[in-house]
Enzyme design. Sequence first.
Site, mmCIF file in Angstrom:
data_model
loop_
_atom_site.group_PDB
_atom_site.id
_atom_site.type_symbol
_atom_site.label_atom_id
_atom_site.label_comp_id
_atom_site.label_asym_id
_atom_site.label_seq_id
_atom_site.Cartn_x
_atom_site.Cartn_y
_atom_site.Cartn_z
ATOM 1 N N ASP A 31 0.858 -1.035 -0.046
ATOM 2 C CA ASP A 31 -0.147 0.099 0.118
ATOM 3 C C ASP A 31 0.948 1.286 -0.047
ATOM 4 O OD1 ASP A 31 -1.701 2.314 0.889
ATOM 5 O OD2 ASP A 31 -3.319 0.645 1.146
ATOM 6 N N ILE A 32 0.472 2.137 -0.852
ATOM 7 C CA ILE A 32 1.381 3.418 -0.747
ATOM 8 C C ILE A 32 1.312 4.353 0.347
ATOM 9 C CG2 ILE A 32 -0.398 4.936 -2.112
ATOM 10 C CD1 ILE A 32 1.830 5.459 -4.285
ATOM 11 N N ASN A 86 -12.459 -2.977 2.554
ATOM 12 C CA ASN A 86 -13.540 -1.823 2.712
ATOM 13 C C ASN A 86 -14.574 -2.048 1.538
ATOM 14 O OD1 ASN A 86 -12.188 -0.742 4.879
ATOM 15 N ND2 ASN A 86 -10.787 0.054 3.519
ATOM 16 N N GLU A 94 -11.976 3.182 -1.339
ATOM 17 C CA GLU A 94 -11.600 4.371 -2.019
ATOM 18 C C GLU A 94 -11.441 3.829 -3.520
ATOM 19 O OE1 GLU A 94 -8.328 6.309 -0.254
ATOM 20 O OE2 GLU A 94 -9.463 6.935 1.449
ATOM 21 N N VAL A 95 -10.809 2.694 -3.644
ATOM 22 C CA VAL A 95 -10.450 2.081 -4.965
ATOM 23 C C VAL A 95 -11.425 1.002 -5.341
ATOM 24 C CG1 VAL A 95 -8.603 1.074 -6.370
ATOM 25 C CG2 VAL A 95 -7.887 2.634 -4.738
ATOM 26 N N HIS A 99 -10.288 -5.647 -3.091
ATOM 27 C CA HIS A 99 -8.674 -5.854 -2.511
ATOM 28 C C HIS A 99 -8.964 -6.403 -1.103
ATOM 29 C CE1 HIS A 99 -9.557 -1.653 -2.405
ATOM 30 N NE2 HIS A 99 -8.933 -1.802 -1.468
ATOM 31 N N HIS A 101 -6.853 -5.883 2.233
ATOM 32 C CA HIS A 101 -5.574 -5.368 2.863
ATOM 33 C C HIS A 101 -5.190 -6.343 4.070
ATOM 34 C CE1 HIS A 101 -6.256 -0.946 1.870
ATOM 35 N NE2 HIS A 101 -7.396 -1.372 1.766
#
Length: 112
Positions: A31-32, A86, A94-95, A99, A101
């Site tokens: 994760d960025i 999420n 948000e994306v 995915h 995490h």
Amino acid sequence: MSDDCIFCKIVKGDIPSKKVYEDEDVVVFNDIRPIAPVHFMIVPRLHVAGLNDCDAAHQSLLGKMLLLAPKLAAEQGLQGFRTMINTGREGGQEVFHLHVHVFGGGSTLPKT
Ligand code: AMP
Ligand code: ZN
């Protein structure tokens, strides 16, 4: 593939990422904006917006993603970790490309 999806672009290699693992079904990258010393995301190559868009056709993919979490966490030196998916704007997503995490390490994670 969805044209304006950032994770599709990462999966394709059009946007760089720090990859942890990849195979024919998933790409896993850091994760960025990490929220723990180790924080990566397990991302399917297939574009699916999120859990709200999954059905029985995605069952084995979802199982594979979850089973990869402890394997990759151990490879990253984590004895314990937290997973988070999420879902939807109200779920903090948000994306809008599914995915999982996986994060941990350092001090104790807050409860829940
Ligand atoms: P969410 O949709 O809430 O699960 O959050 C999406 C996550 O993707 C956030 O934690 C972001 O920090 C992360 N993210 C967004 N863009 C990138 C990128 N280009 N490379 C790596 N992680 C990213
Ligand atoms: Zn996508």
